[in-house]
Design an enzyme around this catalytic site. Structure first.
Site, PDB file in Angstrom:
ATOM      1  N   GLY A  10      -2.791  -0.460  -1.741  1.00 30.28           N
ATOM      2  CA  GLY A  10      -2.236  -0.952  -3.089  1.00 30.28           C
ATOM      3  C   GLY A  10      -4.022  -1.662  -3.675  1.00 30.28           C
ATOM      4  N   GLN A  11      -4.363  -2.354  -4.914  1.00 29.99           N
ATOM      5  CA  GLN A  11      -5.490  -2.354  -5.149  1.00 29.99           C
ATOM      6  C   GLN A  11      -6.152  -2.975  -4.865  1.00 29.99           C
ATOM      7  OE1 GLN A  11      -4.792  -3.827  -9.718  1.00 29.99           O
ATOM      8  NE2 GLN A  11      -7.031  -3.186 -10.059  1.00 29.99           N
TER       9      GLN A  11
ATOM     10  N   GLY B 216       0.104  -4.219   3.239  1.00 33.91           N
ATOM     11  CA  GLY B 216       0.206  -3.752   1.640  1.00 33.91           C
ATOM     12  C   GLY B 216      -1.443  -3.124   1.763  1.00 33.91           C
TER      13      GLY B 216
ATOM     14  N   ASP C 287       0.932  -0.078   5.509  1.00 29.45           N
ATOM     15  CA  ASP C 287       1.490  -0.041   3.912  1.00 29.45           C
ATOM     16  C   ASP C 287       3.059   0.942   4.423  1.00 29.45           C
ATOM     17  OD1 ASP C 287       0.499  -0.270   1.286  1.00 29.45           O
ATOM     18  OD2 ASP C 287       1.965   0.749   1.411  1.00 29.45           O
ATOM     19  N   ILE C 288       3.809   1.297   4.099  1.00 30.68           N
ATOM     20  CA  ILE C 288       5.087   1.342   3.770  1.00 30.68           C
ATOM     21  C   ILE C 288       4.748   3.003   3.444  1.00 30.68           C
ATOM     22  CG2 ILE C 288       5.617   1.647   1.259  1.00 30.68           C
ATOM     23  CD1 ILE C 288       8.135   0.696   2.163  1.00 30.68           C
TER      24      ILE C 288
ATOM     25  N   LYS D 238       7.335 -15.857  -7.673  1.00 29.60           N
ATOM     26  CA  LYS D 238       5.818 -16.461  -7.513  1.00 29.60           C
ATOM     27  C   LYS D 238       5.771 -17.584  -7.476  1.00 29.60           C
ATOM     28  CE  LYS D 238       2.847 -12.200  -6.705  1.00 29.60           C
ATOM     29  NZ  LYS D 238       3.096 -12.452  -4.877  1.00 29.60           N
TER      30      LYS D 238
ATOM     31  N   ASP E 213       7.172  -0.947   6.665  1.00 28.04           N
ATOM     32  CA  ASP E 213       7.819  -1.399   5.750  1.00 28.04           C
ATOM     33  C   ASP E 213       7.977  -3.543   6.064  1.00 28.04           C
ATOM     34  OD1 ASP E 213       9.616  -2.896   4.237  1.00 28.04           O
ATOM     35  OD2 ASP E 213      11.281  -1.068   4.512  1.00 28.04           O
TER      36      ASP E 213
ATOM     37  N   TYR F 246       9.044 -11.264 -11.458  1.00 28.55           N
ATOM     38  CA  TYR F 246       7.882 -11.519 -11.119  1.00 28.55           C
ATOM     39  C   TYR F 246       7.555 -12.949 -10.876  1.00 28.55           C
ATOM     40  CZ  TYR F 246       3.043 -10.421  -9.477  1.00 28.55           C
ATOM     41  OH  TYR F 246       1.746 -10.240  -9.205  1.00 28.55           O
TER      42      TYR F 246
HETATM   43  P1  NAD Z   1      -0.456  -2.734  -5.231  1.00 23.42           P
HETATM   44  O1  NAD Z   1       1.050  -1.937  -6.517  1.00 23.42           O
HETATM   45  O2  NAD Z   1      -1.570  -1.813  -5.632  1.00 23.42           O
HETATM   46  O3  NAD Z   1      -0.136  -3.003  -3.978  1.00 23.42           O
HETATM   47  C1  NAD Z   1       1.219  -2.930  -3.144  1.00 23.42           C
HETATM   48  C2  NAD Z   1       0.980  -1.917  -1.907  1.00 23.42           C
HETATM   49  O4  NAD Z   1       2.281  -2.647  -0.875  1.00 23.42           O
HETATM   50  C3  NAD Z   1       1.000  -0.669  -2.190  1.00 23.42           C
HETATM   51  O5  NAD Z   1       0.201   0.142  -1.339  1.00 23.42           O
HETATM   52  C4  NAD Z   1       2.602  -0.638  -1.957  1.00 23.42           C
HETATM   53  O6  NAD Z   1       2.755   0.737  -1.328  1.00 23.42           O
HETATM   54  C5  NAD Z   1       2.856  -1.556  -0.411  1.00 23.42           C
HETATM   55  N1  NAD Z   1       3.852  -2.142  -0.401  1.00 23.42           N
HETATM   56  C6  NAD Z   1       5.366  -2.222  -1.513  1.00 23.42           C
HETATM   57  N2  NAD Z   1       6.506  -2.347  -0.981  1.00 23.42           N
HETATM   58  C7  NAD Z   1       5.827  -2.327   0.762  1.00 23.42           C
HETATM   59  C8  NAD Z   1       6.895  -2.612   2.025  1.00 23.42           C
HETATM   60  N3  NAD Z   1       8.443  -2.832   1.546  1.00 23.42           N
HETATM   61  N4  NAD Z   1       6.136  -2.641   2.933  1.00 23.42           N
HETATM   62  C9  NAD Z   1       5.198  -2.383   3.187  1.00 23.42           C
HETATM   63  N5  NAD Z   1       4.503  -1.796   1.745  1.00 23.42           N
HETATM   64  C10 NAD Z   1       4.572  -2.373   0.841  1.00 23.42           C
HETATM   65  O7  NAD Z   1      -0.466  -4.299  -5.621  1.00 23.42           O
HETATM   66  P2  NAD Z   1      -1.800  -4.819  -5.972  1.00 23.42           P
HETATM   67  O8  NAD Z   1      -2.175  -5.219  -6.965  1.00 23.42           O
HETATM   68  O9  NAD Z   1      -2.872  -5.067  -4.576  1.00 23.42           O
HETATM   69  O10 NAD Z   1      -1.546  -6.430  -5.580  1.00 23.42           O
HETATM   70  C11 NAD Z   1      -1.478  -6.924  -4.379  1.00 23.42           C
HETATM   71  C12 NAD Z   1      -1.031  -8.409  -3.810  1.00 23.42           C
HETATM   72  O11 NAD Z   1      -1.692  -9.047  -5.025  1.00 23.42           O
HETATM   73  C13 NAD Z   1       0.120  -8.348  -4.741  1.00 23.42           C
HETATM   74  O12 NAD Z   1       1.418 -10.122  -4.335  1.00 23.42           O
HETATM   75  C14 NAD Z   1       0.813  -8.902  -6.939  1.00 23.42           C
HETATM   76  O13 NAD Z   1       1.001  -9.599  -6.688  1.00 23.42           O
HETATM   77  C15 NAD Z   1      -1.023  -9.692  -5.746  1.00 23.42           C
HETATM   78  N6  NAD Z   1      -1.195  -9.851  -7.649  1.00 23.42           N
HETATM   79  C16 NAD Z   1      -2.095  -9.064  -7.951  1.00 23.42           C
HETATM   80  C17 NAD Z   1      -2.867  -8.787  -9.324  1.00 23.42           C
HETATM   81  C18 NAD Z   1      -3.381  -7.504  -9.582  1.00 23.42           C
HETATM   82  O14 NAD Z   1      -3.682  -7.846 -10.451  1.00 23.42           O
HETATM   83  N7  NAD Z   1      -3.299  -6.664  -9.148  1.00 23.42           N
HETATM   84  C19 NAD Z   1      -2.766  -9.987 -10.541  1.00 23.42           C
HETATM   85  C20 NAD Z   1      -1.838 -10.969  -9.375  1.00 23.42           C
HETATM   86  C21 NAD Z   1      -1.388 -10.575  -8.097  1.00 23.42           C
HETATM   87  N1  SER Z   2      -1.429  -7.850 -12.622  1.00 25.88           N
HETATM   88  C1  SER Z   2      -0.863  -8.912 -12.434  1.00 25.88           C
HETATM   89  C2  SER Z   2       0.176  -7.710 -13.115  1.00 25.88           C
HETATM   90  O1  SER Z   2       0.354  -7.559 -14.544  1.00 25.88           O
HETATM   91  C3  SER Z   2      -0.523 -10.058 -12.574  1.00 25.88           C
HETATM   92  O2  SER Z   2       0.276 -10.338 -11.307  1.00 25.88           O
HETATM   93  O3  SER Z   2       1.101  -7.674 -12.561  1.00 25.88           O
END
Ligand code: NAD
Ligand code: SER
Length: 315
Positions: free
Chosen positions: A11-12, A8, A34-35, A146, A52, A142
């Site tokens: 992602g962010q 992943g 990443d996918i 978690k 994936d 979600y």
């Molecule tokens: P995001 O959606 O920005 O990034 C997730 C990445 O996973 C994406 O690039 C997507 O292409 C990739 N992905 C999705 N399905 C996939 C698959 N089957 N195989 C491989 N890659 C795949 O999410 P994020 O904000 O970077 O969050 C990352 C983690 O942190 C997640 O578990 C999320 O629940 C957790 N999280 C994020 C936040 C937040 O505010 N950003 C807060 C709490 C928890």
């Molecule tokens: N930023 C995340 C969401 O809103 C919290 O896990 O889903």
């Protein structure tokens, strides 16, 4: 020498964490996956593969071929998007974690990082200064995934001795990669709209307090936890991390100090109910005690930096 797999990475969080891990461990020792295609900095700066995480066979191949010792598993469907496709999101969020944990067990990997979220809490949880250990009855797909994931981490630690570590991130705010479909995304979108349009129509009500954290602090916390000696990590489900709590009205007022003509309107949608079930603020004293968690960005410092950096993108 550790060899790290990031799942992943586009992602962010992944887009920033991957670069930080490469600084620490060397570009060649952090395999980013990443996918979907990732940012140039990631694909050109070190090994990158399209993967994936649900493809168990390929995941196993990537891990064994690269002699991976640690996995940061970041792939998930976030809260807002997950409510639109509950069963598919449950499948991705849960099966992917079980794939990674089984692999860690079979190949005896050193460490696993998997993020949890403030979404593990629900309407029956105390919402102010939510304690590390408390009532947890999430009512979103979600949040349920978690919470189940946290239980699996602790199970694999206790039953198989896998060194699983996790943080319950609050909403994360960053300027490099846009947020991926969560309920806290408004606090990122608002900066883009403030710069581009001088106005923002918020999908949460003006007094909706949520815990948030600036990405630099989240990355430092993640690495702080992963570098801590194993005996200091007393929580094997997931650690509370507080960051800063504010409402849409408060962030709008802070932005107005820089852009006086900025206008905020409020049109709460389905994400309001999600936000209303989450904590307003978090008690993270256990993480501070165990491995020295620190938060350095307050609302003012974060707003200054976000406006400066997002501003550069549109200059
Ligand atoms: P995001 O959606 O920005 O990034 C997730 C990445 O996973 C994406 O690039 C997507 O292409 C990739 N992905 C999705 N399905 C996939 C698959 N089957 N195989 C491989 N890659 C795949 O999410 P994020 O904000 O970077 O969050 C990352 C983690 O942190 C997640 O578990 C999320 O629940 C957790 N999280 C994020 C936040 C937040 O505010 N950003 C807060 C709490 C928890
Ligand atoms: N930023 C995340 C969401 O809103 C919290 O896990 O889903």
């Amino acid at each position: 020498m550790e060899k790290i797999l990031v799942i992943g990475c586009a992602g962010q969080i992944g887009s920033e964490l991957t670069l930080e891990l490469r600084k620490m461990y060397g570009d060649a020792n952090v395999v980013a996956t990443d996918i979907k295609p990732a940012q140039k900095e990631i694909t050109e700066g070190g090994p990158f593969e399209i993967l994936d995480v649900l493809d168990t066979h390929r995941l196993f191949g990537t891990v064994s071929r690269n002699k991976i010792t640690q996995i940061y598993h970041l792939a998930a469907i976030l809260s807002g998007n997950a409510e639109k496709k509950p069963i598919a999101s449950w499948h991705i969020n849960m099966e992917s974690l079980l794939n990674v944990l089984e692999l860690a067990r079979e190949l005896n990997l050193n460490k696993i990082f998997w993020p949890s979220s403030i979404a593990v809490f629900g309407p029956t949880t105390p919402r102010v200064e939510t304690p590390q250990f408390t009532v947890m009855e999430p009512n979103t797909v979600y949040g349920i995934s978690k919470l189940a994931g946290e239980r699996w981490l602790e199970y694999y630690f206790q039953k198989y001795g896998i060194d699983c570590r996790s943080i319950r991130y609050p909403g994360l705010i960053s300027h490099k990669t846009e947020a991926g479909g969560g309920t806290t995304d408004y606090a990122v979108e608002i900066f883009y709209e403030a710069i581009r349009e001088k106005k923002y129509d918020c999908f949460l009500g003006e007094n909706t307090y949520l815990p948030m954290q600036f990405m630099d602090d989240a990355i430092k916390a993640t690495i702080g936890l992963m570098e801590a000696p194993a005996e200091k990590v007393t929580v094997r489900s997931s650690y509370n991390v507080a960051g800063i709590s504010f409402s849409p009205k408060e962030i709008a007022a802070e932005i107005k100090k820089h852009i006086p003509e900025f206008e905020m309107s409020y049109n709460p949608d389905f994400r309001q109910a999600i936000a209303d079930s989450w904590p307003k603020s978090i008690d993270d004293s256990v993480a501070r005690r165990d491995w020295g968690l620190k938060n350095t960005f307050d609302l003012k410092r974060m707003t200054d930096l976000m406006l400066k950096e997002v501003g550069k993108k549109f200059a």
